[in-house]
Design a protein around this motif. Structure first.
Motif, PDB file in Angstrom:
ATOM      1  N   ILE A  70       0.837  -1.211   0.000  1.00 54.61           N
ATOM      2  CA  ILE A  70       0.000   0.000   0.000  1.00 54.61           C
ATOM      3  C   ILE A  70       0.865   1.252   0.000  1.00 54.61           C
ATOM      4  O   ILE A  70       0.600   2.216  -0.732  1.00 54.61           O
ATOM      5  N   LEU A  71       1.916   1.263   0.822  1.00 53.92           N
ATOM      6  CA  LEU A  71       2.809   2.418   0.881  1.00 53.92           C
ATOM      7  C   LEU A  71       3.470   2.684  -0.473  1.00 53.92           C
ATOM      8  O   LEU A  71       3.593   3.841  -0.898  1.00 53.92           O
ATOM      9  N   ALA A  72       3.876   1.615  -1.152  1.00 52.01           N
ATOM     10  CA  ALA A  72       4.522   1.774  -2.457  1.00 52.01           C
ATOM     11  C   ALA A  72       3.556   2.377  -3.477  1.00 52.01           C
ATOM     12  O   ALA A  72       3.910   3.302  -4.224  1.00 52.01           O
ATOM     13  N   ILE A  73       2.307   1.893  -3.492  1.00 51.32           N
ATOM     14  CA  ILE A  73       1.304   2.413  -4.437  1.00 51.32           C
ATOM     15  C   ILE A  73       0.990   3.871  -4.123  1.00 51.32           C
ATOM     16  O   ILE A  73       0.899   4.719  -5.020  1.00 51.32           O
ATOM     17  N   ASP A  74       0.814   4.181  -2.824  1.00 50.97           N
ATOM     18  CA  ASP A  74       0.516   5.557  -2.418  1.00 50.97           C
ATOM     19  C   ASP A  74       1.611   6.520  -2.857  1.00 50.97           C
ATOM     20  O   ASP A  74       1.339   7.626  -3.347  1.00 50.97           O
ATOM     21  N   LEU A  75       2.864   6.117  -2.677  1.00 50.75           N
ATOM     22  CA  LEU A  75       3.987   6.988  -3.016  1.00 50.75           C
ATOM     23  C   LEU A  75       4.044   7.245  -4.527  1.00 50.75           C
ATOM     24  O   LEU A  75       4.213   8.398  -4.961  1.00 50.75           O
ATOM     25  N   VAL A  76       3.876   6.198  -5.324  1.00 53.69           N
ATOM     26  CA  VAL A  76       3.959   6.344  -6.779  1.00 53.69           C
ATOM     27  C   VAL A  76       2.843   7.245  -7.296  1.00 53.69           C
ATOM     28  O   VAL A  76       3.080   8.171  -8.086  1.00 53.69           O
ATOM     29  N   ARG A  77       1.616   7.021  -6.853  1.00 53.06           N
ATOM     30  CA  ARG A  77       0.506   7.822  -7.398  1.00 53.06           C
ATOM     31  C   ARG A  77       0.560   9.275  -6.906  1.00 53.06           C
ATOM     32  O   ARG A  77       0.117  10.185  -7.605  1.00 53.06           O
ATOM     33  N   LEU A  84      -6.137  17.907 -10.063  1.00 56.05           N
ATOM     34  CA  LEU A  84      -5.062  16.933  -9.899  1.00 56.05           C
ATOM     35  C   LEU A  84      -4.196  17.268  -8.688  1.00 56.05           C
ATOM     36  O   LEU A  84      -3.676  16.372  -8.016  1.00 56.05           O
ATOM     37  N   ARG A  85      -4.054  18.555  -8.375  1.00 57.00           N
ATOM     38  CA  ARG A  85      -3.297  18.942  -7.188  1.00 57.00           C
ATOM     39  C   ARG A  85      -4.010  18.455  -5.922  1.00 57.00           C
ATOM     40  O   ARG A  85      -3.371  17.986  -4.975  1.00 57.00           O
ATOM     41  N   SER A  86      -5.329  18.573  -5.911  1.00 54.06           N
ATOM     42  CA  SER A  86      -6.084  18.090  -4.751  1.00 54.06           C
ATOM     43  C   SER A  86      -5.973  16.573  -4.633  1.00 54.06           C
ATOM     44  O   SER A  86      -5.884  16.027  -3.531  1.00 54.06           O
ATOM     45  N   ASN A  87      -5.970  15.877  -5.775  1.00 54.40           N
ATOM     46  CA  ASN A  87      -5.760  14.433  -5.750  1.00 54.40           C
ATOM     47  C   ASN A  87      -4.401  14.093  -5.158  1.00 54.40           C
ATOM     48  O   ASN A  87      -4.265  13.174  -4.345  1.00 54.40           O
ATOM     49  N   ALA A  88      -3.361  14.813  -5.575  1.00 58.42           N
ATOM     50  CA  ALA A  88      -2.015  14.557  -5.075  1.00 58.42           C
ATOM     51  C   ALA A  88      -1.951  14.771  -3.560  1.00 58.42           C
ATOM     52  O   ALA A  88      -1.293  14.015  -2.834  1.00 58.42           O
ATOM     53  N   LEU A  89      -2.642  15.807  -3.078  1.00 63.14           N
ATOM     54  CA  LEU A  89      -2.676  16.070  -1.639  1.00 63.14           C
ATOM     55  C   LEU A  89      -3.346  14.924  -0.902  1.00 63.14           C
ATOM     56  O   LEU A  89      -2.871  14.479   0.152  1.00 63.14           O
TER      57      LEU A  89
END
Length: 271
Positions: free
Chosen positions: A121-128, A144-149
């Motif tokens: 989960i941590l790996a997926i979270d970091l990549v996205r 997209l900025r809000s998604n990144a946050l």
């Protein structure tokens, strides 16, 4: 398909996978922290869907009924997802409090496969998070900025869940509920920031930095012009300017148009 929509589509797939992984692992192990993260990712899935469609709407050109374009669709989507985030985090916090008070059983089974799932989960979270943030900066997309946050808060939240599971392994089962409370607080802070930023845009709050840069750019124009009015508004990463200037009374019409073109060019450069 535009790069922005392609990034949003990838986010939808990642969010769906994370919901299934976090919820399945959380229910199987009894970890409220992971269940809260699953709910968090569930709102991210809704947010990614909203972003996907909002970017499509925001990318439409201006028309007779929307003379400034459709850029505010992104901010409406971001405002909606922030509201959902806040409501879900409050529900998770309430459940965590009931566990800490002993009203609900606090049984957690932190087996080895739970930690393996958290690592994935941590790996997926970091990549996205990295992919969404890079695309948001490149195309100045607020959605997209809000998604990144959100994805970044997911990463930090999952780290807190990992700490809670380690505490449960050490004989402190309440660590998982404390981690869930931390995640809820993290989401509330992120939601508050998103709501404030997007309400400012939807209410046409004048961007202070952009206004200062615009005034300085106009002041540098030679020959000097008198600035009679300057109004700025933003939407979807773009700044719109409404400017009224005065030119010397003796100037010819052609000179006035030339000065206006120079003002427009300077504003496009700095904004």
């Amino acid at each position: 398909m535009t790069p922005q929509r392609r990034t949003a589509l990838v986010s939808i797939g990642a969010a769906g996978a994370l919901v299934a992984l976090k919820l399945g692992t959380g229910l199987a192990s009894g970890s409220l922290g992971l269940v809260s993260e699953a709910l968090h990712s569930g709102t991210d899935l809704v947010a990614a869907l909203l972003t996907f469609f909002a970017i499509g709407v925001a990318g439409r050109p201006a028309d007779e009924g929307h003379q400034y374009g459709h850029g505010k669709a992104e901010h409406l989507a971001a405002l909606g997802e922030a509201t959902v985030l806040a409501l879900v985090s409050l529900a998770v916090a309430a459940l965590a409090v009931t566990r800490l008070s002993g009203t609900v059983d606090d049984a957690v089974d932190p087996a080895w496969w739970v930690f393996a799932a958290v690592g994935l989960i941590l790996a997926i979270d970091l990549v996205r998070t990295v992919v969404s943030l890079r695309t948001a900066r490149r195309y100045r997309s607020e959605a997209l900025r809000s998604n990144a946050l959100h994805f970044g808060s997911d990463f930090v939240g999952t780290l807190a869940v990992l700490a809670g599971l380690l505490a449960a392994t050490a004989g402190l089962p309440e660590g998982d509920s404390i981690a869930a409370l931390f995640v809820a607080a993290l989401v509330l802070v992120a939601a508050a920031r998103l709501i404030r930023r997007n309400v400012d845009v939807l209410m046409d709050r004048a961007p202070a930095d952009a206004e200062e840069a615009a005034r300085a750019a106009i002041a540098r124009i030679d020959p000097p012009v008198e600035l009679s009015r300057l109004r700025l508004r933003q939407a979807a990463g773009r700044t719109f300017a409404d400017v009224v200037i005065s030119v010397p009374p003796g100037s010819a019409v052609g000179q006035g148009h030339a000065i206006a073109d120079r003002v427009e060019s300077e504003l496009e450069r700095v904004l």
